[in-house]
Design an enzyme around this catalytic site. Structure first.
Site, short mmCIF file in Angstrom:
data_model
loop_
_atom_site.label_atom_id
_atom_site.label_comp_id
_atom_site.label_asym_id
_atom_site.label_seq_id
_atom_site.Cartn_x
_atom_site.Cartn_y
_atom_site.Cartn_z
N TYR A 1 0.84 -1.20 0.00
CA TYR A 1 0.00 0.00 0.00
C TYR A 1 0.88 1.25 0.00
O TYR A 1 0.67 2.17 -0.81
CB TYR A 1 -0.92 -0.02 1.22
N LYS B 1 0.82 3.68 -3.25
CA LYS B 1 0.20 5.00 -3.09
C LYS B 1 1.22 6.10 -3.38
O LYS B 1 0.85 7.16 -3.90
CB LYS B 1 -0.42 5.14 -1.70
N1 LIG Z 1 -10.45 4.38 4.24
C1 LIG Z 1 -9.32 5.02 4.46
O1 LIG Z 1 -8.90 5.21 5.61
C2 LIG Z 1 -8.52 5.58 3.30
C3 LIG Z 1 -7.52 6.53 3.58
C4 LIG Z 1 -6.79 7.03 2.52
C5 LIG Z 1 -7.05 6.65 1.23
N2 LIG Z 1 -8.02 5.73 1.00
C6 LIG Z 1 -8.24 5.35 -0.39
O2 LIG Z 1 -9.57 5.67 -0.76
C7 LIG Z 1 -9.99 4.84 -1.84
C8 LIG Z 1 -11.34 4.26 -1.50
O3 LIG Z 1 -11.18 3.44 -0.36
P1 LIG Z 1 -12.34 3.19 0.70
O4 LIG Z 1 -11.77 3.44 2.04
O5 LIG Z 1 -13.57 3.88 0.28
O6 LIG Z 1 -12.42 1.62 0.51
P2 LIG Z 1 -13.66 0.62 0.45
O7 LIG Z 1 -13.02 -0.71 0.51
O8 LIG Z 1 -14.68 1.01 1.45
O9 LIG Z 1 -14.27 0.89 -1.00
C9 LIG Z 1 -13.53 0.62 -2.13
C10 LIG Z 1 -14.46 0.26 -3.26
O10 LIG Z 1 -13.64 -0.02 -4.40
C11 LIG Z 1 -14.07 -1.21 -5.00
N3 LIG Z 1 -12.94 -1.78 -5.74
C12 LIG Z 1 -11.85 -2.41 -5.24
N4 LIG Z 1 -11.04 -2.78 -6.24
C13 LIG Z 1 -11.63 -2.37 -7.39
C14 LIG Z 1 -11.27 -2.46 -8.76
N5 LIG Z 1 -10.14 -3.07 -9.16
N6 LIG Z 1 -12.10 -1.91 -9.68
C15 LIG Z 1 -13.26 -1.31 -9.31
N7 LIG Z 1 -13.64 -1.23 -8.03
C16 LIG Z 1 -12.84 -1.74 -7.08
C17 LIG Z 1 -14.58 -2.07 -3.86
O11 LIG Z 1 -15.48 -3.08 -4.33
C18 LIG Z 1 -15.26 -1.02 -2.99
O12 LIG Z 1 -16.61 -0.82 -3.34
C19 LIG Z 1 -8.89 3.80 -2.01
O13 LIG Z 1 -8.05 4.15 -3.09
C20 LIG Z 1 -8.13 3.88 -0.71
O14 LIG Z 1 -6.80 3.45 -0.83
C21 LIG Z 1 -8.77 5.19 1.98
#
Ligand SMILES: NC(=O)c1ccc[n+]([C@@H]2O[C@H](COP(=O)([O-])OP(=O)(O)OC[C@H]3O[C@@H](n4cnc5c(N)ncnc54)[C@H](O)[C@@H]3O)[C@@H](O)[C@H]2O)c1
Length: 263
Positions: free
Chosen positions: A154, A158
């Protein structure tokens, strides 16, 4: 649509990958509430369909990391709505581990967290450059500016996502392409819920809701800022890391030792 600075969501044609849950779903809802036409894509087709149904958008079941998935999504959006004004490369995964993590985990993280963005940019740029306009919002992470304890795939991918977003902006901003990078720390989604107890204990106290993250994105669309930071304190940590990287690593190692005790 305004010509220079800022982005008018009213009538904008927006694709959100990973829009079936978490931050993506919150952005899709927020954009639609501001008048955008939203294409919700997700590998989880039922989740994408539910969000799209709630907001009157279009659902597409697609893997954002695959060339075929990206091309199908963009082609369907153009066919249905005429163009793509904003592409949110939001889908992401966070496999745990370090060098010992399965090769397939490293490859998948690279594909979903980085190559998905490269493939989308490749597909979008010809029409955006011809129009002299287009906007790419990368959901990177604070992990792309700093690190992610417990997940080398990750942290590394990232950083890659952020580096690609910077490169795109540097290369195309004078040709009408706006690139922005959303870099939150903890956001209360299933990704955070599935993190290890050590990481959760560090991040949860300052975690925000996906809706709060989406609100900051909407603010940022209006002023074109590159780094979109729902946790403003991340900018201080980023400065501290640049000013004295060795000291920052020592501090992060202290946190690593702290979370090891919680396992
Ligand atoms: N939650 C956190 O704390 C956090 C912090 C920083 C960044 N992020 C980033 O935010 C983004 C969204 O994460 P989230 O927390 O909402 O996660 P989540 O797991 O709640 O949602 C992610 C969604 O993406 C979908 N997904 C996964 N792989 C996929 C693919 N190859 N193609 C299409 N859809 C796909 C999943 O089915 C899910 O619906 C990610 O890039 C994550 O790295 C999250």
């Amino acid at each position: 649509m305004t010509a220079d600075t800022g982005f008018d969501l009213q009538g904008a044609r927006v694709i959100v990958t990973g829009g079936g849950g978490g931050i993506g779903a919150a952005m899709a809802r927020r954009f639609a509430a501001a008048g955008a036409v939203v294409v919700v894509t997700d590998v989880d087709g039922a989740a994408a369909a539910e969000v799209a149904w709630q907001i009157g958008g279009l659902a597409i079941t697609a893997d954002a990391a695959s060339e075929a998935g990206v091309q199908r999504t963009i082609a369907a959006t153009i066919e249905e709505f005429g163009a793509v004004d904003l592409y949110c490369a939001n889908a992401g995964i966070a496999p745990e581990g370090g060098p010992e993590a399965a090769a397939a985990s490293w490859t998948r993280a690279w594909d979903v967290n980085v190559m998905a963005h490269v493939r989308a940019a490749e597909a979008l740029l010809p029409s955006w450059l011809e129009r002299g306009r287009g906007r790419f919002l990368t959901t990177a992470s604070a992990a792309g500016m700093l690190t992610m304890l417990g997940s080398a795939p990750y942290a590394v991918t990232k950083h890659g996502a952020l580096a690609f977003a910077e490169w795109l902006s540097i290369t195309y901003r004078h040709r009408g392409i706006t690139v922005q990078a959303l870099c939150p720390q903890g956001v209360r989604t299933s990704m955070l819920a599935e993190a290890g107890p050590g990481v959760r204990s560090l991040v949860e106290p300052t975690a925000i809701s996906p809706e709060e993250a989406a609100d900051v994105v909407v603010e940022a669309l209006a002023d074109d800022r590159f780094l979109v930071l729902p946790h403003p304190e991340i900018a201080d940590a980023y400065r501290a890391r640049a000013a004295d990287t060795g000291r920052w690593i020592a501090g992060m190692n202290a946190l690593q030792r702290k979370i090891e005790k919680k396992r």
